[in-house]
Scaffold this motif. Sequence first.
Motif, PDB file in Angstrom:
ATOM      1  N   TYR A  25       0.833  -1.213   0.000  1.00 50.87           N
ATOM      2  CA  TYR A  25       0.000   0.000   0.000  1.00 50.87           C
ATOM      3  C   TYR A  25       0.862   1.256   0.000  1.00 50.87           C
ATOM      4  O   TYR A  25       0.396   2.338  -0.375  1.00 50.87           O
ATOM      5  CB  TYR A  25      -0.927   0.002   1.212  1.00 50.87           C
ATOM      6  N   LEU A  26       2.126   1.122   0.405  1.00 51.04           N
ATOM      7  CA  LEU A  26       3.010   2.292   0.408  1.00 51.04           C
ATOM      8  C   LEU A  26       3.197   2.877  -0.989  1.00 51.04           C
ATOM      9  O   LEU A  26       3.606   4.034  -1.121  1.00 51.04           O
ATOM     10  CB  LEU A  26       4.371   1.912   0.994  1.00 51.04           C
ATOM     11  N   ARG A  27       2.902   2.101  -2.037  1.00 47.60           N
ATOM     12  CA  ARG A  27       3.028   2.642  -3.399  1.00 47.60           C
ATOM     13  C   ARG A  27       2.090   3.833  -3.587  1.00 47.60           C
ATOM     14  O   ARG A  27       2.341   4.695  -4.432  1.00 47.60           O
ATOM     15  CB  ARG A  27       2.744   1.559  -4.432  1.00 47.60           C
ATOM     16  N   ARG A  28       1.010   3.879  -2.794  1.00 49.00           N
ATOM     17  CA  ARG A  28       0.066   5.003  -2.873  1.00 49.00           C
ATOM     18  C   ARG A  28       0.497   6.155  -1.972  1.00 49.00           C
ATOM     19  O   ARG A  28       0.242   7.311  -2.288  1.00 49.00           O
ATOM     20  CB  ARG A  28      -1.326   4.533  -2.420  1.00 49.00           C
ATOM     21  N   VAL A  29       1.122   5.813  -0.853  1.00 44.69           N
ATOM     22  CA  VAL A  29       1.447   6.822   0.159  1.00 44.69           C
ATOM     23  C   VAL A  29       2.858   7.370  -0.027  1.00 44.69           C
ATOM     24  O   VAL A  29       3.076   8.584  -0.016  1.00 44.69           O
ATOM     25  CB  VAL A  29       1.292   6.217   1.573  1.00 44.69           C
ATOM     26  N   SER A  30       3.821   6.447  -0.189  1.00 46.14           N
ATOM     27  CA  SER A  30       5.227   6.836  -0.320  1.00 46.14           C
ATOM     28  C   SER A  30       5.904   5.914  -1.330  1.00 46.14           C
ATOM     29  O   SER A  30       6.448   4.868  -0.949  1.00 46.14           O
ATOM     30  CB  SER A  30       5.922   6.762   1.042  1.00 46.14           C
ATOM     31  N   PRO A  31       5.872   6.258  -2.605  1.00 47.73           N
ATOM     32  CA  PRO A  31       6.458   5.390  -3.635  1.00 47.73           C
ATOM     33  C   PRO A  31       7.940   5.083  -3.394  1.00 47.73           C
ATOM     34  O   PRO A  31       8.399   3.985  -3.712  1.00 47.73           O
ATOM     35  CB  PRO A  31       6.265   6.200  -4.928  1.00 47.73           C
ATOM     36  N   SER A  32       8.679   6.020  -2.817  1.00 50.51           N
ATOM     37  CA  SER A  32      10.113   5.778  -2.585  1.00 50.51           C
ATOM     38  C   SER A  32      10.307   4.678  -1.538  1.00 50.51           C
ATOM     39  O   SER A  32      11.144   3.782  -1.721  1.00 50.51           O
ATOM     40  CB  SER A  32      10.788   7.075  -2.142  1.00 50.51           C
ATOM     41  N   TRP A  33       9.541   4.737  -0.440  1.00 45.86           N
ATOM     42  CA  TRP A  33       9.630   3.686   0.568  1.00 45.86           C
ATOM     43  C   TRP A  33       9.165   2.352   0.001  1.00 45.86           C
ATOM     44  O   TRP A  33       9.726   1.295   0.315  1.00 45.86           O
ATOM     45  CB  TRP A  33       8.783   4.060   1.790  1.00 45.86           C
ATOM     46  N   HIS A  34       8.130   2.393  -0.817  1.00 43.43           N
ATOM     47  CA  HIS A  34       7.633   1.159  -1.438  1.00 43.43           C
ATOM     48  C   HIS A  34       8.702   0.527  -2.316  1.00 43.43           C
ATOM     49  O   HIS A  34       8.933  -0.685  -2.271  1.00 43.43           O
ATOM     50  CB  HIS A  34       6.380   1.456  -2.256  1.00 43.43           C
TER      51      HIS A  34
END
Length: 430
Positions: A25-34
Amino acid sequence: MARSGASRLRGGLGIAALCYVGIDYLRRVSPSWHATLQPKLWLVLALAAICRAPFYPHWSTELRSVLPFLGSLLFMLVALALEATSVHFVTALLGLDWHRTALPLPDTGQWLFLALNEKLPAVVVQVLRAPLIGLHHYLMLFLMLAFSVLFDCVKAPGLGLGARYMFTMAVGRLLRVITFLSTILPSARPWCASARFEIPNHPHPWLQKYYVPYASDLNMIRQLLREDMSNAPIGDYPAEIIPEWGRMKFLVNILRPSSAALSGDGTSWFSTLKRTGGGCNDLIYSGHMLVAVLTAMAWTEAYPGWMSAGIWFLVLHSTQREIRERHHYSVDCIVAIYVGILLWRTINLFWSAKDQSKTFRLEQLAQIEGRLVQAAKDADLEKVREMLYELNNPVQGQNPTKRALWGFAAVVIIFSLGIGLLAFTLTADG
């Protein structure tokens, strides 16, 4: 100590599943962390499975599930191919003009969620709208469940669980094809067909005779009821386009390519079929929801607990999103839920692998009972352990060598990881 270790491993499955969904789900919130965390998670899960495989004690049991697994895989692939062809057919049958003008059906579920948007707190509405989980997540969650057999989180054989999942999926897909082919319903997104399909604007010649004259003229419908024969004049429509598809020419009447589809890559029947995607009619019942429910049922049966309850929560969240975003009508999702539950329960009644395994083990126990009693009397613990191991890991016929089992284990791990990567790649866009 062993029981405590097994308990920790069982608890780790739920944590691993939660981490997978959360990190994706981080791809929606923080793409770099994802981009940083997801490859690391995949690497950790793959290495854990590879490192655990040599110590897995039930490979001989898995070996007996290979044929049901491969048979179920083939059955599912055939069902998916038939479904993809049928999805294209129901859209191409009516032509683009009908899809542009057909009004969506009234849906009380859509109205309910619009009303709730006005009543609920804004943060709750944002959670309901959030794309927490998608199709590929449910497939990966099942794959993690099946792989957890390596850590004794679920009962062996994992291939048997996978075979039942795929067989149930195939039956569900075939029932879905029969359902949406029976009555064609307009899409909740009227622009979908024009954006996704390259098909003629006019209806199929079959519909030109049997549907179009009776679509809106009440007098013609009354005449049809009186005579029970189609005698209406057929309008003037363009001729059907027939490309050179060789042995697959029979698909022309099903896929109905337009002139635009005959240029470039569109000369292939396969490239024409690939444009289908999820279809642009209302396809009752929802295929996405069927996958979600079967995954939840598998977790509930094999790994009951808080994570199974969490997956059911995600199923309900996916249901309201399918309705809210107009991918499906409410009836599609509701039917998919109870069809998925009933299918899983019903097929379990006829899935005889577990009963056959019990019967075979009882037969094996009867055969070694005398030797087992004698070994116990002689206090030969090593002999007792050897016979109990053979009883718990039976293989019908000639026992495979350790080298053969290691080779089989390597093939299963590589093949399963490959399927997981392929499923993730093909379904990542929903």
